[in-house]
Design an enzyme around this catalytic site. Structure first.
Site, PDB file in Angstrom:
ATOM      1  N   SER A   1       4.000   2.134   8.445  1.00  0.00           N
ATOM      2  CA  SER A   1       3.775   1.155   7.396  1.00  0.00           C
ATOM      3  C   SER A   1       5.070   0.896   6.658  1.00  0.00           C
ATOM      4  O   SER A   1       5.753   1.847   6.258  1.00  0.00           O
ATOM      5  CB  SER A   1       2.731   1.657   6.412  1.00  0.00           C
ATOM      6  OG  SER A   1       1.468   1.321   6.873  1.00  0.00           O
TER       7      SER A   1
ATOM      8  N   HIS B   1       0.825  -1.218   0.000  1.00  0.00           N
ATOM      9  CA  HIS B   1       0.000   0.000   0.000  1.00  0.00           C
ATOM     10  C   HIS B   1       0.860   1.269   0.000  1.00  0.00           C
ATOM     11  O   HIS B   1       0.369   2.338  -0.337  1.00  0.00           O
ATOM     12  CB  HIS B   1      -1.063  -0.025   1.108  1.00  0.00           C
ATOM     13  CG  HIS B   1      -0.594   0.306   2.492  1.00  0.00           C
ATOM     14  ND1 HIS B   1      -0.294  -0.648   3.436  1.00  0.00           N
ATOM     15  CD2 HIS B   1      -0.402   1.492   3.099  1.00  0.00           C
ATOM     16  CE1 HIS B   1       0.066  -0.058   4.560  1.00  0.00           C
ATOM     17  NE2 HIS B   1       0.011   1.236   4.387  1.00  0.00           N
TER      18      HIS B   1
ATOM     19  N   ASP C   1       1.216  -7.689   2.269  1.00  0.00           N
ATOM     20  CA  ASP C   1       1.347  -6.253   2.021  1.00  0.00           C
ATOM     21  C   ASP C   1       2.813  -5.823   1.867  1.00  0.00           C
ATOM     22  O   ASP C   1       3.385  -5.182   2.748  1.00  0.00           O
ATOM     23  CB  ASP C   1       0.667  -5.487   3.167  1.00  0.00           C
ATOM     24  CG  ASP C   1       0.347  -4.045   2.799  1.00  0.00           C
ATOM     25  OD1 ASP C   1       0.879  -3.559   1.780  1.00  0.00           O
ATOM     26  OD2 ASP C   1      -0.435  -3.415   3.525  1.00  0.00           O
TER      27      ASP C   1
HETATM   28  N1  ARG Z   1      -4.826   0.513   7.625  1.00  0.00           N
HETATM   29  C1  ARG Z   1      -3.546   0.619   7.008  1.00  0.00           C
HETATM   30  C2  ARG Z   1      -3.059   2.060   7.090  1.00  0.00           C
HETATM   31  O1  ARG Z   1      -3.545   2.819   7.843  1.00  0.00           O
HETATM   32  C3  ARG Z   1      -3.554   0.104   5.616  1.00  0.00           C
HETATM   33  C4  ARG Z   1      -4.300   0.915   4.604  1.00  0.00           C
HETATM   34  C5  ARG Z   1      -4.208   0.403   3.208  1.00  0.00           C
HETATM   35  N2  ARG Z   1      -4.931  -0.827   3.010  1.00  0.00           N
HETATM   36  C6  ARG Z   1      -6.264  -0.905   2.757  1.00  0.00           C
HETATM   37  N3  ARG Z   1      -6.840  -2.056   2.654  1.00  0.00           N
HETATM   38  N4  ARG Z   1      -6.987   0.180   2.590  1.00  0.00           N
HETATM   39  O2  ARG Z   1      -2.504   2.698   6.267  1.00  0.00           O
HETATM   40  N1  GLU Z   2      -1.255   1.363   7.539  1.00  0.00           N
HETATM   41  C1  GLU Z   2      -0.642   2.391   8.321  1.00  0.00           C
HETATM   42  C2  GLU Z   2       0.372   3.207   7.525  1.00  0.00           C
HETATM   43  O1  GLU Z   2       0.192   3.402   6.339  1.00  0.00           O
HETATM   44  C3  GLU Z   2      -0.050   1.776   9.525  1.00  0.00           C
HETATM   45  C4  GLU Z   2      -1.144   1.398  10.384  1.00  0.00           C
HETATM   46  C5  GLU Z   2      -1.215   2.253  11.602  1.00  0.00           C
HETATM   47  O2  GLU Z   2      -1.819   3.315  11.579  1.00  0.00           O
HETATM   48  O3  GLU Z   2      -0.610   1.786  12.569  1.00  0.00           O
HETATM   49  O4  GLU Z   2       1.316   3.754   8.043  1.00  0.00           O
END
Ligand code: ARG
Ligand code: GLU
Length: 716
Positions: free
Chosen positions: A648, A87, A223
């Site tokens: 991330s 991502h 990921d």
């Molecule tokens: N929750 C993660 C973050 O905050 C991953 C986001 C990307 N993945 C998704 N399925 N939308 O960035």
């Molecule tokens: N998916 C998040 C990022 O893009 C990390 C998840 C979180 O917030 O800990 O950094």
């Protein structure tokens, strides 16, 4: 010990016992030796603080980068090979994808260096040195100075520190405030701007489970994506060029295939973006029960309408997909945050902490007793403005017609004599036309009607402009009818926009003033800019000023406690242990998932749970090679590392300093760790390095890339 000290110590113990400090915190690498090494070792770490951060020898920090604007990556080979999340690489991967060669869909592995794909606007940044520059930053600054004067003085000081910093020609310097402006640190950095895409799994794997699984455990997402850093012949940063060569790092992560078991030590080393851990209880209460619900409520509306339309039509799905994903990410997180704050009684715990804090304020510190009451007063004053602020921010980003108004407002403000007039005008016209596309305008109309209804019912009535109320009444108290009226504005048609953009500047102003749609949204804008924003800013400034003092007072009140600064997108070490989580009565989350779980979720042809044939084939054959463990292939695991957005792609590191995974998410039940980490429910999610390597080697056929890594597979 005098009696006061005994009481304070007892209160302190009351507040802090039962809570393992081990996991909470995003620590400044510079102080690991002083503040954390003993505890890290007690949690199982075998390497030293010097091995993690040192300026005298190569250390783990030399293999960690800020990736793009807000992710982390890590170097895994002597030739600058870099891992980050899928991502994090998503936009780059999507940009290289075409209908004929859809690498997002199919995955991609460069067979040799010449196939690695150049990315004009991607860079990575290494931290070479961190220095505490607090003394110089605050030279000549006193507590009694008016805020503006203080800020001006600090700004001058920082400029002079930067100017005098001893750095090489290819390095750059960043100085950031820590502990609510009480301390300042300087980062000497090296930014490389030739970063090429080496490979990625198909999106079905890299984003497996998509929005349904986002923030959720058990998780089965691969990921990750792979890049390579290039440098000039002297290993220095250089713009993308065919003459560049693979970057030779001072350190790269060796990889361990030994995996993890519950309670194993884990270190996540990366660039967490923003947290707010030292707020008063009232701020947590407002976030959990007032501000998050408004933002979530508005996104509920838009996401539901967009989602229904996306499901019904593939063109719409494509048009809305980016927007949907980014709106849904925070929407889900905020819900988890509110839930977690309430479930763990975070507000009451903070209140207890505040009592303990206040009890320390004796003698000369008596005066500090006014800090918390003052903060509470400011927060109470802030709340209605805060709600109006959030609601307007959501409305103006979720509704295209609102966006259109804001685009057209720019047109109104332009000067015909400006040299850029023609090109800016063209740009605005294009943006405006996109917002009224015949494909989306009816969807937006529904979004408008439901958002207006929510807005009307939820923002303090003193911030509802007369015109909004009037529109509602004139249309029989029915927002659908209001929508019908407003969306009949000529500006909602291509012809109307063409006409507008052919007018002279003077006539534009008049046309916009006369338009029903534009004047509706501008009545909200006007109230916002005149009545909400100025007051919101005044409260916020006072809060920031008080928080600076409160932060300092907290650190002085509890000298036994090691404090970590809030995240600010600087390099931090978070350490913890692999741990399951008691999610609900009768439900315990085991900290590791396997390929069997990926297959359990598999739905052929589904938009979230489809899989490449090769994965299914290898699963059937149980062909896991050296990456399997007891006949199973590990996929993801969770631990107690304190992380946030920005982490991330961060390396998950074992007790020996080896790479065991890539951080990519948190459990939504514990996203309140941004405000109040609680070891009972806060967990970060990492993809197991064995799944990553299996996907590269067995599924992707890119085993040759593993040859440049240092992989240890000595089984315990
Ligand atoms: N929750 C993660 C973050 O905050 C991953 C986001 C990307 N993945 C998704 N399925 N939308 O960035
Ligand atoms: N998916 C998040 C990022 O893009 C990390 C998840 C979180 O917030 O800990 O950094």
């Amino acid at each position: 010990m005098n009696i006061k000290k005994i009481i304070v110590t007892a209160l302190f113990a009351l507040v802090f016992t039962g809570v393992s400090w081990g996991a909470e915190g995003m620590w400044i690498p510079l102080f690991l030796k002083k503040l954390n090494e003993t505890e890290m070792k007690s949690l199982g770490m075998k390497i030293s603080a010097e091995d993690i951060y040192s300026v005298n020898k190569s250390s783990l920090k030399d293999a960690v980068v800020l990736f793009g604007g807000g992710c982390t990556g890590e170097v895994v080979s002597p030739n600058g090979l870099l891992f980050t999340n899928h991502h994090c690489g998503y936009s780059v991967i999507a940009a290289h994808s075409t209908i004929e060669d859809n690498i997002l869909q199919n995955g991609f592995w460069a067979k040799n260096r010449s196939e690695e794909k150049i990315n004009p606007s991607l860079s990575v940044t290494f931290i070479k040195r961190i220095e505490d520059v607090t003394k110089d930053a605050l030279k000549g600054v006193t507590d009694k100075m008016p805020i503006n004067e203080r800020n001006k003085k600090i700004k001058e000081n920082l400029a002079s520190i930067k100017k005098n910093a001893k750095v090489e020609a290819w390095q750059n310097v960043e100085i950031k405030p820590f502990f609510k402006d009480n301390q300042y640190f300087m980062f000497v950095r090296e930014t490389y701007s030739d970063v090429r895409l080496v490979g990625c799994p198909p999106v079905s794997v890299g984003k497996y489970g998509s929005e349904t699984d986002n923030w959720v455990w058990p998780r089965h997402t691969g990921d990750f994506s792979v890049f390579r850093i290039y440098a000039d012949k002297n290993n220095r940063p250089a713009a993308p060029s065919a003459d560049n060569v693979p970057y030779r790092p001072d350190h790269f992560f060796p990889i361990s295939l030994n995996g993890v078991k519950e309670n194993d030590f884990t270190l996540v080393f990366g660039f967490p973006g923003t947290t707010n851990e030292y707020l008063p209880a009232i701020a947590l209460e407002q976030t959990a029960n007032h501000r998050n619900p408004v933002k979530v409520g508005m996104r509920d509306i838009a996401l539901k309408i967009w989602g229904e339309n996306m499901n019904a039509n593939d063109t719409i799905k494509l048009l809305y997909s980016n927007r949907y994903v980014s709106a849904a990410n925070a929407w889900k997180k905020w819900q988890g945050e509110s839930l977690g704050l309430n479930k763990t009684n975070a507000v009451n715990k903070k209140k207890e902490y505040e009592k303990a804090f206040t009890a320390t304020l004796t003698g000369k510190k008596e005066a500090l007793k006014e800090l918390l009451p003052k903060l509470y007063t400011q927060y109470k004053t802030l709340l209605p403005y805060g709600i109006a602020y959030d609601a307007m921010a959501e409305f103006s980003s979720l509704c295209d017609a609102y966006k259109l108004t804001n685009v057209l407002n720019n047109y109104e403000r332009m000067d015909e004599k400006d040299s850029l007039y023609a090109s800016v005008k063209e740009f605005l016209k294009k943006s405006a036309l996109k917002l009224i596309s015949a494909k989306t305008v009816n969807i937006d109309k529904k979004v408008f009607a439901s958002l207006s209804d929510f807005y009307y019912k939820n923002i303090p009535s003193e911030f509802l402009p007369q015109q909004v109320k009037q529109n509602y009444q004139n249309n029989g108290n029915n927002w659908n009818a209001v929508a019908q009226t407003l969306y009949s504005s000529p500006l909602m048609t291509e012809k109307g926009i063409e006409d507008l953009f052919s007018k002279s500047q003077k006539d534009v102003v008049k046309a916009l003033n006369d338009d029903i749609m534009v004047s509706f949204f501008n009545s909200i804008n006007k109230t916002f800019y005149q009545e909400v924003l100025p007051n919101y800013k005044v409260c916020n400034d006072s809060i920031n000023f008080l928080m600076k003092k409160y932060m300092k007072a907290q650190m002085e009140a509890f000298p036994q406690k090691a404090f970590f600064p809030d995240a600010n997108l600087t390099l931090r070490a978070s350490y913890g242990q692999v741990k399951g989580m008691q999610a609900r009565d009768g439900i315990y989350y085991i900290p590791q998932t396997y390929l069997d779980g990926v297959i359990e979720k598999y739905i052929p042809g589904d938009k979230e749970y489809d899989l490449p044939a090769k994965v299914l084939e290898l699963y059937k054959a149980k062909d896991y090679g050296r990456y399997g463990e007891n006949g199973k292939l590990p996929v993801c695991f969770i631990a107690t590392n304190h992380t946030t957005g920005g982490n991330s792609g961060s390396p998950a590191i074992n007790a020996n300093g080896e790479l065991i995974g890539l951080n990519f998410d948190r459990l939504w039940e514990g996203t309140m760790s941004d405000l109040n980490y609680d070891p009972s429910i806060c967990r970060n999610i990492m993809v197991d390095i064995r799944y990553v390597l299996w996907l590269m080697d067995k599924v992707g056929g890119a085993g040759y890339l593993l040859d440049e890594m240092k992989i240890s597979e000595s089984k315990k």
